[in-house]
Design an enzyme around this catalytic site. Structure first.
Site, PDB file in Angstrom:
ATOM      1  CG  ASP A  17      28.027   5.635  -2.054  1.00 39.97           C
ATOM      2  OD1 ASP A  17      29.264   5.601  -2.248  1.00 39.97           O
ATOM      3  OD2 ASP A  17      27.326   6.610  -2.358  1.00 39.97           O
TER       4      ASP A  17
ATOM      5  CG  ASP B  24      30.427  11.425  -5.622  1.00 44.02           C
ATOM      6  OD1 ASP B  24      30.603  10.204  -5.848  1.00 44.02           O
ATOM      7  OD2 ASP B  24      29.714  11.854  -4.699  1.00 44.02           O
TER       8      ASP B  24
END
Length: 417
Positions: free
Chosen positions: A182, A237
């Site tokens: 990430d 996301d």
């Protein structure tokens, strides 16, 4: 090295274009010429792979499960073990769903005195190595999560910034097969600086690990990701809603020409089965991800799937489109208001076709051969992938279908005359 990579890339692109022309009917089908072209395609594809990440992984989009969309931080080793069991018992593993991926919140907030990440004792008391052994014992693969920052996105555990080599070696020693990396809580340097550090660390770790870049599409990782990882997020996301899902599909489609075997565009994990969309909307979701050659990572609780969810994620014919060895991502070839036509070539001179209705009412949608790069007078056989039947009608010039609101029709088209 850069010049060799560029030369290989040029040759590979040339071969892909020639292969596309063959699929679309513009090149003669003489068997000897076809064999020579396919041999060159395979050779240059292999050379490109060796010149980049060189881990041999991701020749087709990865398939499996990820914990985040359903469980967020509420994970433990029992859930992971039971998920592995469920992938076997449901038959999903036989369809290709082999990665069991742990997302954020698996580690203690502090490293040990050696500077190593430590599995959270409360939720993973047996450790990650024991969990990997369990998953491997079932013929599956285990994935894990970190961030190119000081902390992960949930701020519940350390990131790997400044600890890349140590963490890569730790992951390898545990038997990890997949790393989702990430972009949270970093030092302000560009992802193009931070993410390749982990690439080099993984290459020295002594174990092939699929490297998934979760950079959120911030600096267009599709433009540079092939040098760094096996897949790259092209979007922020996803949420379990129709609008969120379709917007991710749109953003991902922009980079279609940059996907290839060994490196895939990633519009985020699947939401199918989490309850926020209708069955038809989830079918659209799964169909777009499949034809887009996106990673198929189930994001629901596979231990408790409904019949409808299982019917969607276990559709072998749609999965076969995703896993087609040609590895070419489909594009939106026509868009008129709420009506969309997605199409892309498949191996064996076939074309994958997806008709999508984004609107509130039923539409009749027509796909013309010139939009699909099929020669105008070709006679085409159509296989309906959700009805699991080959249509009796043979089509010339176009194919038309009536599509309900927030629904789709998906076909494989095969010229037969």
């Amino acid at each position: 090295m850069e010049r060799r990579i560029e030369n290989s890339l040029v040759k590979l692109i040339w071969c892909v274009l020639v292969s596309l022309l063959m699929v679309m009917g513009y090149v003669g089908a003489a068997s000897s010429r076809s064999t020579r072209i396919n041999s060159k395609f395979n050779y240059y594809g292999e050379q490109l792979r060796r010149n980049l990440l060189a881990n041999g992984l991701g020749m087709t989009p990865p398939m499996g499960w990820n914990s985040w969309n359903h469980f967020n931080c509420k994970i433990d080793e029992k859930i992971i073990r039971e998920t592995a069991d469920a992938l076997i018992s449901t038959g999903l593993s036989k369809l290709g769903y082999i990665y069991v991926n742990i997302d954020d919140c698996w580690a203690e907030i502090a490293r040990n005195d050696k500077g190593e990440l430590v599995p959270k004792n409360l939720t993973f008391p047996s450790g990650i190595k024991a969990l990997a052994d369990y998953v491997h014992g079932k013929g599956l693969k285990l994935g894990i999560y970190s961030s190119a920052g000081y902390f992960t996105c949930a701020k519940a555990m350390p990131g790997s910034l400044g600890h890349e080599e140590k963490d890569a070696k730790t992951f390898a020693s545990w038997g990890i097969d997949y790393l989702k990396y990430d972009n949270c809580n970093n030092d302000g340097t560009k992802p193009t600086v931070r993410f390749p550090v982990m690439t080099r660390a993984l290459m020295k770790a002594g174990r092939p690990i699929f490297y998934s870049l979760c950079e959120w599409g911030d600096m267009h990782p599709a433009l540079w990701g092939f040098k760094v990882g096996n897949s790259w997020r092209t979007t922020n996301d996803i949420a379990d809603t129709w609008d969120s899902m379709m917007s991710r599909a749109d953003m991902n489609e922009i980079y279609a020409e940059l996907a290839r075997p060994g490196g895939w565009n990633d519009p985020d994990m699947l939401e199918v089965g989490n309850g926020g969309m209708t069955k038809n909307e989830y079918i659209v979701h799964f169909s777009i991800w499949a034809i887009s050659k996106a990673p198929l990572l189930i994001g629901c609780d596979v231990r408790n799937m409904t019949k409808d969810t299982m019917e969607i994620v276990a559709n072998r014919e749609v999965i076969d489109v995703n896993q087609d060895p040609l590895g070419i991502q489909a594009r939106k070839v026509r868009s008129e208001g709420d009506q969309e036509i997605w199409a892309g070539p498949l191996s064996g001179y076939r074309v994958a076709l997806l008709l999508v209705n984004r609107g509130p009412q039923r539409y009749s949608i027509t796909a013309n051969w010139d939009d699909l790069a099929i020669p105008a007078k070709s006679v085409v056989e159509a296989r309906d992938l959700w009805e699991h039947k080959t249509l009796r009608t043979k089509f010339v010039g176009n194919v038309t279908a009536t599509v309900d609101s927030h629904s789709c029709k998906m076909y494989v088209l095969k010229p037969i005359g």
